[in-house]
Design a protein around this motif. Structure first.
Motif, PDB file in Angstrom:
ATOM      1  N   ALA A  97       0.830  -1.199   0.000  1.00 16.77           N
ATOM      2  CA  ALA A  97       0.000   0.000   0.000  1.00 16.77           C
ATOM      3  C   ALA A  97       0.867   1.252   0.000  1.00 16.77           C
ATOM      4  CB  ALA A  97      -0.927  -0.003   1.210  1.00 16.77           C
ATOM      5  N   LEU A  98       1.952   1.235   0.786  1.00 16.59           N
ATOM      6  CA  LEU A  98       2.852   2.390   0.817  1.00 16.59           C
ATOM      7  C   LEU A  98       3.504   2.592  -0.543  1.00 16.59           C
ATOM      8  CD1 LEU A  98       4.680   2.245   4.249  1.00 16.59           C
ATOM      9  CD2 LEU A  98       3.211   4.034   3.374  1.00 16.59           C
ATOM     10  N   THR A  99       3.855   1.477  -1.217  1.00 22.08           N
ATOM     11  CA  THR A  99       4.486   1.576  -2.520  1.00 22.08           C
ATOM     12  C   THR A  99       3.537   2.223  -3.530  1.00 22.08           C
ATOM     13  OG1 THR A  99       5.649  -0.437  -1.973  1.00 22.08           O
ATOM     14  CG2 THR A  99       5.741   0.269  -4.247  1.00 22.08           C
ATOM     15  N   VAL A 100       2.280   1.771  -3.513  1.00 19.31           N
ATOM     16  CA  VAL A 100       1.309   2.339  -4.455  1.00 19.31           C
ATOM     17  C   VAL A 100       1.054   3.809  -4.129  1.00 19.31           C
ATOM     18  CG1 VAL A 100      -1.089   2.209  -5.192  1.00 19.31           C
ATOM     19  CG2 VAL A 100       0.248   0.140  -4.967  1.00 19.31           C
ATOM     20  N   LEU A 101       0.993   4.128  -2.828  1.00 17.06           N
ATOM     21  CA  LEU A 101       0.796   5.526  -2.439  1.00 17.06           C
ATOM     22  C   LEU A 101       1.957   6.386  -2.938  1.00 17.06           C
ATOM     23  CD1 LEU A 101      -1.028   7.398  -0.715  1.00 17.06           C
ATOM     24  CD2 LEU A 101       0.515   6.952   1.177  1.00 17.06           C
TER      25      LEU A 101
END
Lengths: 100, 173
Positions: B18-22
């Protein structure tokens, strides 16, 4: 162990965001950043599919992709610097002269 | 425990993803290119963690060293050399924004539904804990030619980058 489909979902999301950045950004360096996103998505795919079949092949290919990304970064940023020195802009829609 | 570190539980993978996509979202939408570069750093570190989850420990370290340590620093240098005052107030997206968002939304929905609906076979046995041995052997036997080709390519890249980035002499203009 993480299911392969979840990893592939992550990499396809990164690919979509990177493509969006390449298509819509005006700044040449920002386009370059989006290209790095696409290369990262490809690397995640290589390692995930390599885990299914042959881990070493997938990871060696990913290492080659990282090396080529470094090469691309050097030449791409050198071209951006040369263009900026020439026309004082990094916006691709203002670089509209082939000669001049 | 399949991940190499005890801290890296399976649930933490989804936080990292999720952090990567954010971070990727910030890369393509941030108004300041410098912030986009910092967000790219978040994406690169997240990708390194994903590599650890995929049993590719050497690749994770190479990702940190090469991408975060070298490419990102290079990009930040390029941004600082080309930035102009007021660039943060100039629109950073061109007029194709909505059309490309629509097209890429369709592409992403197709890809995502394809990869999640497909049933993937169970992964092969994970390689022995440090993958360096296998990778080094493969690089010096099966992949020797591309490996050497990369080093030749780097020489060409160095000379080419110097030739492109060197300012023209006043006399040659």
């Amino acid at each position: 162990m993480i299911p392969t489909s979840h990893v592939l979902f992550l990499s396809s999301t990164l690919l979509a965001l990177g493509l969006y950045g390449v298509l819509t950004r005006r700044n040449a360096i920002a386009i370059f950043l989006a290209i790095e996103l696409i290369l990262n998505a490809a690397n995640i795919n290589l390692v995930a599919f390599g885990r299914q079949l042959d881990p070493t092949t997938g990871q060696v290919t990913a290492i080659f992709v990282i090396a080529l990304a470094a090469a691309e970064a050097v030449v791409g940023l050198a071209i951006v610097l040369a263009l900026f020195r020439h026309s004082r802009t990094v916006f691709t829609d203002q670089m509209n002269l082939l000669k001049g | 425990m399949d991940a190499p570190f005890l801290l890296l539980s399976r649930g933490a993978f989804y936080v990292v993803a999720a952090l990567t996509v954010l971070g990727a979202w910030w890369v393509v939408t941030a108004r300041s290119v410098f912030r986009a570069a910092l967000a790219l750093g978040l994406v690169l570190v997240g990708t390194a963690f994903v590599f650890i989850y995929l049993d590719a420990d050497f690749l994770a370290l190479a990702q940190l060293l090469l991408y975060v340590g070298a490419i990102l620093v290079l990009v930040v240098f390029a941004i600082m050399l080309t930035a102009r005052i007021g660039d943060a107030t100039i629109p950073q997206a061109n007029e194709q924004r909505w059309a490309s968002a629509a097209v890429i939304g369709v592409l992403w929905a197709t890809l995502a539904s394809l990869v999640t609906r497909q049933t993937w076979p169970a992964p092969a046995q994970p390689p022995a804990a440090p993958t360096v041995l296998e990778l080094g052997r493969a690089l010096l036997t099966t992949y020797l030619l591309p490996f050497e080709f990369i080093s030749v390519l780097f020489v060409a890249i160095l000379v080419g980058a110097l030739a492109i980035a060197t300012p023209l002499k006043p006399s040659s203009k």
